[in-house]
Design an enzyme around this catalytic site. Structure first.
Site, short mmCIF file in Angstrom:
data_model
loop_
_atom_site.label_atom_id
_atom_site.label_comp_id
_atom_site.label_asym_id
_atom_site.label_seq_id
_atom_site.Cartn_x
_atom_site.Cartn_y
_atom_site.Cartn_z
N TYR A 11 0.84 -1.21 0.00
CA TYR A 11 0.00 0.00 0.00
C TYR A 11 0.87 1.25 0.00
O TYR A 11 1.04 1.90 1.04
CB TYR A 11 -0.90 -0.03 1.25
N ASP A 65 -9.14 5.21 10.41
CA ASP A 65 -9.40 5.36 8.97
C ASP A 65 -9.06 6.75 8.45
O ASP A 65 -8.80 6.92 7.25
CB ASP A 65 -10.89 5.11 8.68
N ARG A 104 -1.65 8.07 -3.92
CA ARG A 104 -2.51 7.07 -3.30
C ARG A 104 -3.84 7.69 -2.86
O ARG A 104 -3.91 8.86 -2.56
CB ARG A 104 -1.78 6.50 -2.08
N ASP A 105 -4.87 6.85 -2.80
CA ASP A 105 -6.19 7.25 -2.30
C ASP A 105 -6.72 8.42 -3.13
O ASP A 105 -7.17 9.44 -2.59
CB ASP A 105 -6.08 7.64 -0.81
N SER A 135 -6.05 8.98 3.32
CA SER A 135 -4.88 8.10 3.25
C SER A 135 -3.91 8.50 2.16
O SER A 135 -3.16 7.66 1.65
CB SER A 135 -5.34 6.65 3.06
N ASP A 163 -8.20 -0.15 -2.80
CA ASP A 163 -8.94 0.95 -3.46
C ASP A 163 -8.43 1.36 -4.84
O ASP A 163 -9.15 2.04 -5.58
CB ASP A 163 -8.99 2.23 -2.60
C1 BGC Z 1 -4.01 4.06 6.40
C2 BGC Z 1 -2.71 3.33 6.50
C3 BGC Z 1 -2.84 2.16 7.46
C4 BGC Z 1 -4.02 1.31 7.08
C5 BGC Z 1 -4.25 0.19 8.08
C6 BGC Z 1 -5.12 3.11 6.05
O1 BGC Z 1 -6.34 3.77 6.08
O2 BGC Z 1 -3.91 5.08 5.45
O3 BGC Z 1 -1.72 4.20 6.96
O4 BGC Z 1 -1.66 1.40 7.46
O5 BGC Z 1 -5.19 2.07 6.99
O6 BGC Z 1 -4.64 0.69 9.30
#
Ligand code: BGC
Length: 447
Positions: free
Chosen positions: A172, A402, A177-178, A184, A224
């Site tokens: 990830y 989140d 990203r996102d 995120s 995502d």
């Molecule tokens: C966050 C990450 C995190 C993951 C698991 C995501 O929403 O952006 O930083 O590692 O959730 O908690």
């Protein structure tokens, strides 16, 4: 005498702005942060990411956050080396015959959180969560070296017990990203050479994994990202990221396949790609990605409901699902599968149920941020009730946030300010103690 109150007021003001210490689990640093940078006694300011440092229980010689650093090797380009997979995946469910190695990172988070709970019954339940397997997210390149430690420990455990070990990871760290949300947003941007940095991130994961061939690794690939390419190309950031996402995901699949990583590409959830109009385009994209990566036998299939709240099988449809006949994950999977097969991708599935214990808690199906009332869900198991589903898993480590509810954060997303989102939330990925405690007390089955 008259002047005393105002003098007191000035001292009080000065001490609260200059000397105040952040509380346990409070923010103590990060981009644009203007508040306290030291923590109350018994907690340590811990760097989490560029946006956030958090006071976590514990002691250390210094209570100010230090900045983690990452190195990008100059040789990484992703275009110069693309060895074809020399291995073929074993047939069947990759989980069969393996014991899931507990994420030491999550176990430590949970142990710390349980120790901070004064109610002994709740604390004992909370502590028991450390024994439930979750995925470990590699959401920053700086975390990659820890994978080597986990793999070494898993390898040693496998040798000492004679039980083969399986480590679950989430890949990830895409640039931009996102792309359809803010919470995120990651460390790499396309504009800043993020594609090459991503290749280096993958190369570093591959190097670690290659050193422990006796440990099986299962990976969820980029939550995502491909789902955003199915439905969110009207969002400029997603449209601009499309080519890069596809190149990066392709690189991840090919490289991870060379070291035998069993992969599930993230496929959103029933309330996203499960709408009948989205099934076909989703199947087409996943089929294309799979074929572009040489139909690697290590791409076992798709992961659904990652970090979401949907039931695997809902006893009755939640009213928010109205209009979507695929109102739970099993229906979504059952109806996506034939379309994938017609695209040449005979996919199997894993389904996240980590936070799906309580149903009918959202105001709208698109609400995803720290939803109030959620409880830990069905424990990870290979008894799934569907031949299409390899495993029920916990991908999102429950208790990790989140997204922040702080409206002045650069990563504030309005979903995290909705009335069904838990308030006072820290940055995504950092520990959210109050949320963890409600997940524990509302767990279904109970802990
Ligand atoms: C966050 C990450 C995190 C993951 C698991 C995501 O929403 O952006 O930083 O590692 O959730 O908690």
């Amino acid at each position: 005498m008259f002047r005393l109150p105002s003098f007191v007021a000035i001292v009080a003001f000065a001490s609260s702005t200059v000397f105040a210490q952040a509380p346990v689990y409070g923010q103590c640093g990060g981009q644009n942060w203007q508040g306290a940078t030291t923590c109350v006694a018994g907690s340590v300011c811990t760097y989490s990411n560029a946006y956030y440092s958090q006071c976590l229980p514990g002691t250390a010689s210094s209570s100010t956050a230090t900045t983690a650093s990452s190195t990008i090797s100059s040789s990484s380009s992703g275009t110069t080396s693309s060895p074809a997979s020399s291995q073929t995946a074993a047939a069947g469910n990759p989980y069969t015959g393996y014991s899931i190695f507990l994420s030491p990172f999550y176990a430590a988070e949970v142990a710390t959180a349980a120790a901070a709970i004064s109610d002994s019954t709740l604390a004992a339940k909370a502590a028991s969560v450390a024994k439930i397997p979750t995925f470990t997210w590699f959401d920053q390149v700086a975390k990659v070296p820890t994978l080597g430690t986990y793999l070494a420990n898993a390898s040693a455990l496998g040798k000492s017990t004679g039980t083969k070990q399986l480590v679950q990871i989430v890949v990830y760290d895409l640039p931009d990203r996102d792309c359809a949300a803010l919470a995120s947003n990651g460390e790499f941007t396309i504009a800043d050479g993020g594609e090459a940095k991503y290749y280096d991130y993958i190369d570093q994961l591959v190097t670690q994994i290659k050193a422990y061939p006796d440990v099986r690794v299962v990976a969820v690939i980029e939550p995502d990202s491909l789902a955003n390419l199915v439905t969110n190309l009207n969002v400029t950031k997603c449209a601009n990221a499309q080519t890069t996402y596809l190149a990066c995901v392709n690189y991840a699949i090919e490289q991870l396949s060379t070291v035998g990583v069993y992969q599930y590409l993230d496929a959103g959830h029933a309330g996203w790609l499960g709408w009948s109009a989205n099934l076909g385009p989703a199947a087409q994209l996943f089929g294309q990605v799979y074929k572009n990566a040489g139909s690697s036998s290590f791409v076992r299939g798709l992961a659904t409901n990652v970090a979401n709240y949907n039931a695997l099988v809902a006893s009755s449809p939640d009213p928010i699902t109205s209009g979507d006949s695929n109102y739970d994950e099993q229906l979504y999977i059952t109806n996506l599968s034939p379309q994938l097969i017609s695209q040449g991708f005979n996919a199997q599935f894993i389904v996240d149920q980590g936070r799906s214990g309580v149903q009918n808690i959202r105001n709208a199906w698109g609400d995803w941020c720290n939803v109030k009332g959620a409880g830990f869900g069905t424990r990870p198991t290979l008894t799934t009730g569907s031949s299409l589903i390899d495993a029920i898993v916990w991908v999102k480590p429950g208790g990790e946030c989140d997204g922040t509810s702080n409206t002045s954060s650069p990563r504030y997303d309005s979903h995290c300010g909705l009335s069904d989102a838990t308030p006072n939330a820290p940055e995504a990925g950092t520990w959210f103690q109050a949320y963890f405690e409600t997940l524990v007390s509302a767990a279904n089955p109970s802990l």
